[in-house]
Design a protein around this motif. Structure first.
Motif, mmCIF file in Angstrom:
data_model
loop_
_atom_site.group_PDB
_atom_site.id
_atom_site.type_symbol
_atom_site.label_atom_id
_atom_site.label_comp_id
_atom_site.label_asym_id
_atom_site.label_seq_id
_atom_site.Cartn_x
_atom_site.Cartn_y
_atom_site.Cartn_z
ATOM 1 N N SER A 1 0.914 -1.364 -0.297
ATOM 2 C CA SER A 1 0.365 -0.167 -0.049
ATOM 3 C C SER A 1 0.879 1.486 -0.344
ATOM 4 C CB SER A 1 -1.076 -0.126 0.847
ATOM 5 O OG SER A 1 -0.279 0.198 2.569
ATOM 6 N N GLY A 2 0.474 2.379 -1.239
ATOM 7 C CA GLY A 2 1.219 3.452 -0.848
ATOM 8 C C GLY A 2 2.422 3.844 -1.871
ATOM 9 N N ALA A 3 3.122 1.977 -1.965
ATOM 10 C CA ALA A 3 4.086 1.812 -2.991
ATOM 11 C C ALA A 3 3.571 2.981 -4.052
ATOM 12 C CB ALA A 3 4.321 0.371 -3.287
ATOM 13 N N ILE A 4 4.882 3.659 -5.244
ATOM 14 C CA ILE A 4 4.403 4.266 -6.298
ATOM 15 C C ILE A 4 5.027 4.081 -7.188
ATOM 16 C CG2 ILE A 4 5.776 6.401 -6.727
ATOM 17 C CD1 ILE A 4 6.147 7.344 -3.955
ATOM 18 N N PRO A 5 4.102 4.078 -8.152
ATOM 19 C CA PRO A 5 3.989 3.134 -8.684
ATOM 20 C C PRO A 5 4.657 3.626 -10.088
ATOM 21 C CG PRO A 5 1.990 4.525 -9.062
ATOM 22 C CD PRO A 5 2.481 4.420 -8.199
ATOM 23 N N VAL A 6 5.919 2.424 -10.801
ATOM 24 C CA VAL A 6 7.131 2.674 -12.155
ATOM 25 C C VAL A 6 6.960 2.093 -13.201
ATOM 26 C CG1 VAL A 6 8.969 3.099 -12.556
ATOM 27 C CG2 VAL A 6 8.443 2.647 -10.248
ATOM 28 N N THR A 7 6.205 2.907 -13.752
ATOM 29 C CA THR A 7 6.415 2.178 -15.608
ATOM 30 C C THR A 7 7.622 2.662 -16.091
ATOM 31 O OG1 THR A 7 4.092 3.714 -15.543
ATOM 32 C CG2 THR A 7 5.261 3.207 -17.609
ATOM 33 N N LYS B 1 5.758 15.548 -3.266
ATOM 34 C CA LYS B 1 5.748 13.998 -3.526
ATOM 35 C C LYS B 1 5.041 14.180 -4.450
ATOM 36 C CE LYS B 1 6.548 12.619 0.976
ATOM 37 N NZ LYS B 1 7.463 13.168 0.946
ATOM 38 N N PHE B 2 5.581 13.207 -5.531
ATOM 39 C CA PHE B 2 4.405 13.374 -7.033
ATOM 40 C C PHE B 2 3.876 11.635 -6.906
ATOM 41 C CE2 PHE B 2 9.374 12.082 -6.641
ATOM 42 C CZ PHE B 2 9.251 10.602 -6.815
ATOM 43 N N ASP B 3 3.366 11.612 -7.949
ATOM 44 C CA ASP B 3 1.981 10.460 -8.398
ATOM 45 C C ASP B 3 2.669 8.914 -8.146
ATOM 46 O OD1 ASP B 3 -0.086 11.951 -6.840
ATOM 47 O OD2 ASP B 3 0.371 12.890 -8.801
ATOM 48 N N ALA B 4 3.654 9.327 -9.468
ATOM 49 C CA ALA B 4 4.372 8.185 -10.212
ATOM 50 C C ALA B 4 5.444 8.540 -10.670
ATOM 51 C CB ALA B 4 3.574 7.572 -11.408
ATOM 52 N N ILE B 5 6.347 6.761 -10.902
ATOM 53 C CA ILE B 5 7.138 8.114 -11.829
ATOM 54 C C ILE B 5 7.273 7.113 -13.052
ATOM 55 C CG2 ILE B 5 9.927 7.305 -11.901
ATOM 56 C CD1 ILE B 5 9.907 6.912 -8.177
ATOM 57 N N LEU B 6 8.389 7.643 -14.321
ATOM 58 C CA LEU B 6 8.264 6.875 -15.106
ATOM 59 C C LEU B 6 9.734 6.769 -15.831
ATOM 60 C CD1 LEU B 6 6.733 6.410 -17.762
ATOM 61 C CD2 LEU B 6 6.901 9.378 -18.608
ATOM 62 N N VAL B 7 10.273 5.805 -16.135
ATOM 63 C CA VAL B 7 11.634 6.223 -16.077
ATOM 64 C C VAL B 7 11.970 5.506 -18.074
ATOM 65 C CG1 VAL B 7 13.649 4.087 -16.018
ATOM 66 C CG2 VAL B 7 12.026 4.745 -14.262
ATOM 67 N N ILE C 1 5.734 -2.584 -18.188
ATOM 68 C CA ILE C 1 7.199 -1.537 -19.385
ATOM 69 C C ILE C 1 6.565 -1.770 -20.178
ATOM 70 C CG2 ILE C 1 9.474 -2.493 -20.307
ATOM 71 C CD1 ILE C 1 9.442 -5.031 -17.434
ATOM 72 N N VAL C 2 6.468 -0.317 -21.222
ATOM 73 C CA VAL C 2 5.967 0.089 -22.054
ATOM 74 C C VAL C 2 6.744 -0.372 -23.198
ATOM 75 C CG1 VAL C 2 4.667 1.828 -22.996
ATOM 76 C CG2 VAL C 2 3.982 1.234 -20.438
ATOM 77 N N THR C 3 6.532 -0.843 -24.205
ATOM 78 C CA THR C 3 7.832 -0.757 -25.143
ATOM 79 C C THR C 3 6.481 -0.163 -26.442
ATOM 80 O OG1 THR C 3 8.757 -2.343 -24.627
ATOM 81 C CG2 THR C 3 9.247 -2.005 -27.055
ATOM 82 N N VAL C 4 7.699 1.361 -27.207
ATOM 83 C CA VAL C 4 6.865 1.523 -28.185
ATOM 84 C C VAL C 4 7.542 0.985 -29.391
ATOM 85 C CG1 VAL C 4 6.512 4.380 -29.862
ATOM 86 C CG2 VAL C 4 7.134 3.871 -27.018
ATOM 87 N N VAL C 5 7.115 0.868 -30.580
ATOM 88 C CA VAL C 5 7.663 -0.269 -31.520
ATOM 89 C C VAL C 5 7.117 0.689 -32.753
ATOM 90 C CG1 VAL C 5 7.229 -2.391 -32.642
ATOM 91 C CG2 VAL C 5 7.567 -1.817 -30.295
ATOM 92 N N LEU D 1 -3.945 7.791 -22.162
ATOM 93 C CA LEU D 1 -2.814 8.218 -20.879
ATOM 94 C C LEU D 1 -2.561 6.818 -20.217
ATOM 95 C CD1 LEU D 1 -0.597 11.199 -20.601
ATOM 96 C CD2 LEU D 1 -0.249 9.006 -22.325
ATOM 97 N N ASP D 2 -4.201 6.981 -19.375
ATOM 98 C CA ASP D 2 -4.181 5.974 -18.842
ATOM 99 C C ASP D 2 -4.802 3.850 -19.754
ATOM 100 O OD1 ASP D 2 -6.635 6.079 -20.443
ATOM 101 O OD2 ASP D 2 -8.478 6.867 -18.786
ATOM 102 N N LYS D 3 -4.161 4.325 -20.698
ATOM 103 C CA LYS D 3 -4.595 3.104 -20.983
ATOM 104 C C LYS D 3 -3.328 2.172 -20.792
ATOM 105 C CE LYS D 3 -8.133 2.198 -24.236
ATOM 106 N NZ LYS D 3 -8.244 1.538 -25.145
ATOM 107 N N ILE D 4 -2.783 3.589 -20.643
ATOM 108 C CA ILE D 4 -0.681 2.742 -20.517
ATOM 109 C C ILE D 4 -0.096 2.620 -18.526
ATOM 110 C CG2 ILE D 4 0.432 2.301 -22.815
ATOM 111 C CD1 ILE D 4 1.026 5.261 -22.884
ATOM 112 N N LEU D 5 -0.418 3.626 -18.595
ATOM 113 C CA LEU D 5 0.045 4.624 -17.206
ATOM 114 C C LEU D 5 -0.934 3.748 -16.148
ATOM 115 C CD1 LEU D 5 0.488 7.815 -17.936
ATOM 116 C CD2 LEU D 5 2.322 6.345 -17.676
ATOM 117 N N ASP D 6 -0.270 3.375 -14.795
ATOM 118 C CA ASP D 6 -1.296 3.055 -13.754
ATOM 119 C C ASP D 6 -1.794 1.451 -13.583
ATOM 120 O OD1 ASP D 6 -0.850 2.516 -10.901
ATOM 121 O OD2 ASP D 6 -2.055 4.621 -10.771
#
Lengths: 354, 344
Positions: free
Chosen positions: A6-12, A91-97, A127-131, A195-200
């Motif tokens: 719980s409370g873990a920050i989601p990373v994409t 604080k931020f809601d999510a991390i994108l790498v 893990i989102v891969t753009v092709v 974006l909600d289709k790929i994030l979180d």
């Protein structure tokens, strides 16, 4: 390890070969009013737009880390950056790498399994891969990285679809599907996807991924002509597909060095101890060649589904939730990798039957 | 400038003053009568260690988060680095001087040596050595990012940790290569023994590594339950106390070093790992903080431990003793700062 934090920050994690459209997507995340605050870790500042979000530049530093009996590579820079980000007041809601076009996604993914601090406070969302649909055939022919990026993906954005014919697109999607039977595939022209289709999405979390994709269990998760995710949606009812028998493995015939996937299923309940011993042995011995493993398993004497996944040798598995009532209990295990010995894997898998 | 909620009460041992700053305590330092803590909101808070009832002073040092803190080379001043790329000097009452600024980078480590007047800081792969009289720093670059910095007790050499080892730089030199101590893996925090003969590192793995400089002998200490994170030599260098385990693990450095010897252990907090240790500068004693917030005092060897603060779920991130060794400050993840005062 896969209990919900719980409370873990989601990373994409955003991967994709050079020119596939990662920057376009990144700019959308940074500029669109999606109501979330992202911390974005980029490999270079380049052309990205910076508004309110926090953007951090990273030098990709891949470390080997010895964790008891297994050795795996992690991203030292991400451990440091995420460790520091977690101390911030804003604080931020999510991390994108974002990774470089040539990056191997494995060290990024493994970072989220191996570093204590990162593991405790964040969770790998997907893990989102753009092709690049136009150039993917060429990329797959001349680089290992393009292949690996697809193999590692939880979500594939098949981009620039306006530049290829519908027939070619079908072929390309089949190629992607052959490399990765469990990824969700979306079609876009200029990364124009909600974006909600790929994030979180919780796509890396196998338990949630299964909810998104109830067909995974039945061995025909996404046949190319049967995409229930991309935009020109057509209705379909999962119910009538569930009677197929997939007790055989499905394999795409390619060269030995090419990445391929092997899908194993059985209706017979498995012995949990035997499976644990077997899969540990397989990953320890073949973990360098096996890129990813995902499975949902029917263990004898337990009413819950056992979900299992691994990135190379780093694995996690747990009983999570009851089988859906309408489902038949059935185990499915998918390996994606190189030099996979299908006969041995199938034999080992079936030997786990209780 | 005063914002902290300040409460005082008597704990099991000593009188405890608590400042609720509300942001992650990144690091703590002491200089003379002043304690300082650097926080995740980019501020540095100064606390008068003599009159603990007085309100703290807030210094807005960084735009993002503060990442590191140390005492500066002269009395009462501190250096802090942040993710705004700035290294700032903070002098009482609340003066800020920007010592260095590196665009789009973070200043992640800083250390200073009062007697020699040298300061050193690191950003990514680069470490910078700033002598007392030099106008600009000497930049030294490593093959991978710097994980920790420490100047030796004599103020002559800088140890910078990184992937696959430690680089030792002569502080007085304007050029010349580093002496490298090699060991596979990622090295983070680093400590010199008081006699300057040992360099010890806490690793990304759950292990400690060390080198004896006189003969290049290695020592590898493993078996920790989690990352070691914190290491401190006792004042005379007889023991090295370390975090990362359920008890404080102390390696003996008398009679040829710890090779082949078993460590001495003390303390415990119901299984939570030790997250911070600090050696008392006057007495043969350590303070240790745990992930569950427990704070204890103890000695390597028989002598027992004293509980300063019971578990409260709030991990201890940093510990520092006053120069007289009669007060100890503990910083925590949620921003509470406790100072235990043992003065008569």
């Amino acid at each position: 390890m896969s209990e919900s934090k719980s409370g873990a920050i989601p990373v994409t994690v955003l991967t994709g070969y050079l020119g596939a459209g990662k920057t376009t997507l990144l700019n959308r995340v940074l500029t669109e009013n999606h109501g979330k605050k992202y911390a974005v870790i980029v490999n270079e500042f380049g052309e990205i737009g910076i508004d309110n979000d926090l953007v951090v530049g990273a030098d990709e530093e891949v470390f080997e880390m010895n964790n008891g009996c297994i050795c795996c590579t992690v991203r030292g820079d991400l451990i440091r950056i995420i460790g520091s980000l977690l101390k911030r007041r804003d604080k931020f809601d999510a991390i994108l790498v974002e990774t470089t076009g040539l990056a191997d996604p494995a060290p990024v993914a493994q970072t989220f399994f191996t570093d204590e601090d990162v593991k405790r406070k964040t969770k790998l969302d997907s893990i989102v891969t753009v092709v690049d649909a136009k150039h993917i055939e060429q990329r797959l022919a001349d680089s290992d990285e393009a292949e690996e990026q697809i193999a590692f993906a939880d979500i594939v954005l098949l981009n620039k679809t306006d530049l290829v014919s519908p027939e070619d697109l079908k072929k390309i999607e089949a190629r992607v599907r052959a490399l990765n039977p469990f990824a969700q595939i979306h079609h876009t022209a200029r990364c124009d996807i909600a974006l909600d289709k790929i994030l979180d999405k919780g796509a890396f979390d196998l338990n949630r991924a299964l909810e998104l994709d109830p067909c995974f269990l039945h061995g025909h998760a996404h046949d190319p002509n049967h995409d229930h995710d991309h935009d020109h949606s057509h209705d379909h009812d999962h119910g009538h597909h569930h009677d197929h028998d997939h007790s055989h493995g499905t394999v795409n015939p390619l060269h030995d060095e090419d990445i391929r996937s092997i899908s194993l299923t059985t209706a017979a309940p498995l012995n949990a101890a035997k499976f644990d011993a077997w899969i540990s042995d397989v990953l320890l011995g073949e973990g360098q060649n096996i890129l990813r493993t995902k499975g949902i398993l029917n263990m004898a004497g337990n009413d819950q589904r056992f979900v299992f996944q691994a990135v190379h040798m780093v694995s996690e598995g747990s009983f999570t939730g009851a089988w859906p009532a309408k489902d038949k209990r059935r185990s499915r295990l998918v390996f994606i990798g190189r030099k996979l010995n299908e006969a041995a894997l199938r034999e080992g898998f079936l030997a786990c039957v209780a | 400038m005063v914002s902290a909620v300040h409460t005082a009460g008597t704990g099991g041992k000593g009188r405890i003053s608590t400042f609720a700053f509300g942001d992650y305590v990144v690091s703590a330092a002491v200089n003379g009568r002043l304690f300082a803590v650097a926080l995740g909101d980019g501020t540095v808070r100064l606390i008068d260690g003599e009159t603990l009832d007085a309100p703290s002073t807030t210094v807005k040092a960084h735009k993002g988060a503060a990442l590191c803190l140390c005492a500066d080379i002269d009395k009462g001043a501190f250096l802090s680095g942040g993710d705004d790329g700035r290294l700032v000097r903070i002098a009482p009452p609340a003066t800020i001087d920007v010592i260095a600024e590196i665009k789009n980078r973070w200043i992640e480590h800083v250390t200073a040596h009062a007697e020699s007047g040298v300061r050193a800081y690191a950003s990514g792969k680069d470490a910078f050595i700033l002598g007392k009289k030099s106008a600009s720093p000497r930049k030294v670059t490593h093959a991978s990012s710097v994980g920790g910095l420490a100047i030796n007790p004599k103020g002559k050499r800088l140890a910078a940790t990184h992937y696959n080892g430690v680089s030792l730089w002569w502080l007085a030199a304007q050029d010349g290569a580093a002496t490298t101590l090699e060991w596979a893996g990622s090295h983070l925090q680093v400590a010199w023994s008081p006699d300057g003969n040992y360099v010890l590192t806490a690793m990304q793995e759950n292990a400690l590594h060390g080198w004896r400089l006189s003969d290049g002998e290695h020592m590898r200490m493993s078996g920790y339950a989690s990352k070691v994170r914190s290491l401190a030599f006792s004042r005379r260098g007889h023991f090295l106390a370390t975090g990362g385990s359920e008890r404080v693990i102390c390696w003996p450095f008398t009679g040829g070093g710890p090779m082949g010897k078993a460590p001495v252990e003390f303390g415990g907090a119901g299984g939570a790992p030790v997250t911070a240790v600090a050696a008392n500068p006057v007495h043969d004693m350590f303070a240790a903080g745990f992930e569950n917030g427990t704070l204890i005092l103890g000695q390597a060897g028989p002598g027992g431990t004293a509980l300063i603060m019971k578990a409260n779920g709030n991990a201890v991130t940093s510990l520092v003793w006053s120069p007289d060794g009669d007060r100890v400050l503990a910083g925590t993840e949620n921003g509470d700062v406790h100072i235990a005062d043992f003065r008569e």
